[in-house]
Design an enzyme around this catalytic site. Structure first.
Site, PDB file in Angstrom:
ATOM      1  N   CYS A   1       0.882  -1.185   0.000  1.00 60.27           N
ATOM      2  CA  CYS A   1       0.000   0.000   0.000  1.00 60.27           C
ATOM      3  C   CYS A   1       0.906   1.217   0.000  1.00 60.27           C
ATOM      4  O   CYS A   1       1.083   1.877   1.023  1.00 60.27           O
ATOM      5  CB  CYS A   1      -0.915  -0.002   1.212  1.00 60.27           C
ATOM      6  SG  CYS A   1      -1.847  -1.525   1.457  1.00 60.27           S
TER       7      CYS A   1
ATOM      8  N   PRO B   1       1.754   7.659  -0.310  1.00 61.44           N
ATOM      9  CA  PRO B   1       2.336   8.511  -1.361  1.00 61.44           C
ATOM     10  C   PRO B   1       3.786   8.226  -1.707  1.00 61.44           C
ATOM     11  O   PRO B   1       4.378   8.940  -2.522  1.00 61.44           O
ATOM     12  CB  PRO B   1       2.203   9.910  -0.754  1.00 61.44           C
ATOM     13  CG  PRO B   1       2.348   9.690   0.709  1.00 61.44           C
ATOM     14  CD  PRO B   1       1.666   8.364   0.990  1.00 61.44           C
TER      15      PRO B   1
ATOM     16  N   GLY C   1       6.656   7.589   0.514  1.00 56.76           N
ATOM     17  CA  GLY C   1       7.774   7.854   1.412  1.00 56.76           C
ATOM     18  C   GLY C   1       8.521   6.607   1.818  1.00 56.76           C
ATOM     19  O   GLY C   1       9.759   6.550   1.762  1.00 56.76           O
TER      20      GLY C   1
ATOM     21  N   ASP D   1      -5.056  -3.907  -6.510  1.00 59.55           N
ATOM     22  CA  ASP D   1      -5.765  -3.973  -5.240  1.00 59.55           C
ATOM     23  C   ASP D   1      -5.033  -4.994  -4.374  1.00 59.55           C
ATOM     24  O   ASP D   1      -4.936  -6.167  -4.730  1.00 59.55           O
ATOM     25  CB  ASP D   1      -7.217  -4.404  -5.463  1.00 59.55           C
ATOM     26  CG  ASP D   1      -8.046  -4.345  -4.179  1.00 59.55           C
ATOM     27  OD1 ASP D   1      -7.459  -4.468  -3.082  1.00 59.55           O
ATOM     28  OD2 ASP D   1      -9.272  -4.196  -4.274  1.00 59.55           O
TER      29      ASP D   1
ATOM     30  N   CYS E   1      -0.439   4.168  11.033  1.00 57.40           N
ATOM     31  CA  CYS E   1      -0.161   5.456  11.684  1.00 57.40           C
ATOM     32  C   CYS E   1      -1.244   5.753  12.718  1.00 57.40           C
ATOM     33  O   CYS E   1      -1.702   6.882  12.855  1.00 57.40           O
ATOM     34  CB  CYS E   1      -0.043   6.575  10.665  1.00 57.40           C
ATOM     35  SG  CYS E   1      -1.487   6.794   9.599  1.00 57.40           S
TER      36      CYS E   1
END
Length: 467
Positions: free
Chosen positions: A283, A286, A288, A334, A403
């Site tokens: 996944c 963005p 990092g 996916d 997170c």
């Protein structure tokens, strides 16, 4: 008190003149962004950026508007508690425009000690003239002047009552979250967690060691007046002080660094990629963690960056290209369905979650989340973890990370996965630096809390495929 990001506004009225043409006053930009965020369910960041693109404001004005927007949203409950003691009715009875003008005015009076009372009051009244009527203009003036006279009485709710309501109002959190954290951590630790969520977090960047070193990057930034200090946990991180918009720096454009909280870097270190390995980031957007993995595996390795959204993968591609990491392969997939037909040395599952470890960075998150959101993604998280496990070769490593600090999304998901897949066992990485012992337990799990570790709240668990 929460200090403003810059000195008091330029003129005696506290209202810096528009930067170009007929641009509205900067406080009006903040008000419009707040209104869009509240009435159109737009993210505050997106609302502000859209307005900034339309009008040319200098960095100083943009910083002031940003602080007004984020501060007013972050302290919404505390501001409404104050308003309720200054109004005959409830804040909800006001129009959205006037309610937001009053919140924003009170934020300047109560939380921004470098903004003169006269400027906060005058400019709020001017906004009320544009977005209200004669009665609401008088109301705005009266409420803010009374707040100035009664500032000490209104500074915080009385102690000794219900701790949930007291902490919720004092630190501006919804009751459900205050209650949850009090039950889990106790009153004192819950208060510390809430306080940390109200402090501007450190701006951390990861140095692209393919192109630079922390020492060389710090030297390159010094002529621009950017102060840096070493990362708290990781030696290839720097913490920037008073940096402004990093994306305008030539060193960013040249790919010398990536903005990333150290908690994200810790998850990658727990994964432990090695030079030349094949790694899957299931996944990835963005990007990092993807680019950090790519730095470590080097040009001889391969990193498959997978995401279900082509739009999000474009951001990963921008980072990959800017940082010169040709070993990254982008895959639209996916993560819960079949896709890759090989086994990897290591797989990272950075699962979607409530994000409650990042409250300090996302002012609106505490108002967007509900108690029902915690655990809502459990099925998806478990499915992603199982899919990631199927890509790990025998002897390989699987890391699950989030997170958030909530156990239903962290420990509980890993426990449910292990019940179904006993061949994946907790695994502590060899050679884990002694200075990182404070963030990992003996079972190969990382759990960070902002008031304890000085980074975003996060979780990561490392499992080895023994099958």
């Amino acid at each position: 008190m929460v200090r403003s990001l810059h000195d008091t506004p330029a003129n005696a009225e506290g209202n810096a003149p528009p930067s170009q043409g007929n641009a509205p006053p900067v406080r009006e930009i903040a008000l419009k962004a707040l209104h869009r965020a509240e009435t159109r369910d737009v993210l505050p960041r997106d609302a502000l950026n859209a307005l900034f693109r339309r009008y040319g404001y200098p960095a100083r004005d943009r910083a002031f508007a940003t602080e007004l927007v984020y501060g007013t949203i972050r302290w919404r409950r505390r501001l409404d508690w104050t308003l309720s003691r200054l109004l005959r009715g409830k804040p909800e009875s006001l129009t959205p425009w006037i309610r937001l003008i009053l919140r924003m005015g009170l934020y300047q009076l109560m939380m921004m000690d470098q903004v003169p009372d006269s400027a906060a009051t005058h400019e709020s009244v001017q906004l009320a003239k544009r977005y209200g009527h004669e009665g609401t203009v008088r109301l705005t003036n009266a409420v803010l002047r009374t707040a100035i006279r009664q500032r000490e009485r209104l500074s915080r709710p009385a102690r000794g009552g219900d701790p949930v309501a007291e902490l919720g109002v004092t630190h501006s959190y919804p009751d459900w979250l205050a209650k949850r954290w009090i039950e889990r951590y106790g009153v004192e630790s819950a208060a510390a967690l809430m306080e940390a969520g109200n402090r501007p977090p450190p701006l951390s960047v990861r140095v692209n060691t393919v192109k630079s070193t922390p020492q060389d990057l710090a030297a390159a930034l010094a002529p621009h007046g950017i102060q840096v200090e070493p990362g708290r946990w990781l030696d290839d991180y720097l913490i920037f002080r008073h940096a402004g918009d990093l994306h305008t720096l030539a060193s960013h454009e040249a790919g010398l660094f990536q903005v990333q909280d150290e908690s994200g870097g810790l998850a990658v270190r727990l994964l432990g990629p090695q030079a030349g390995e094949t790694v899957v980031d299931l996944c990835c957007a963005p990007g990092g963690k993807t680019t950090y993995i790519a730095q470590i595996v080097g040009a001889g390795g391969r990193v498959f960056a997978c995401d279900s959204s082509l739009h999000r993968l474009r951001r990963v591609e921008e980072h990959r290209r800017r940082m010169g990491l040709g070993q990254v392969r982008l895959v639209v997939m996916d993560g819960r369905s079949p896709g890759l037909d090989f086994k990897a040395d290591r797989v990272l599952v950075d699962a979607p979650c409530s994000g409650l470890g990042t409250i300090a960075r996302r002012a609106d998150l505490r108002w967007r989340r509900t108690a029902e959101d915690i655990g809502r993604l459990r099925g998806e998280q478990l499915a992603l973890l199982e899919k990631g496990a199927g890509m790990v070769k025998p002897g390989g490593v699987l890391v699950y990370s989030t997170c958030t600090i909530e156990p239903e999304e962290n420990e509980d998901v890993v426990a449910a996965f292990r019940e179904r897949h006993p061949g994946f066992r907790p695994d502590s990485p060899g050679g884990w630096p002694a200075e990182l012992a404070g963030v990992m337990d003996g079972a190969g799990r990382i759990a960070t809390l902002p008031p304890v570790h000085g980074v975003d709240g996060s979780f990561a668990a490392r499992l080895r495929n023994t099958g």
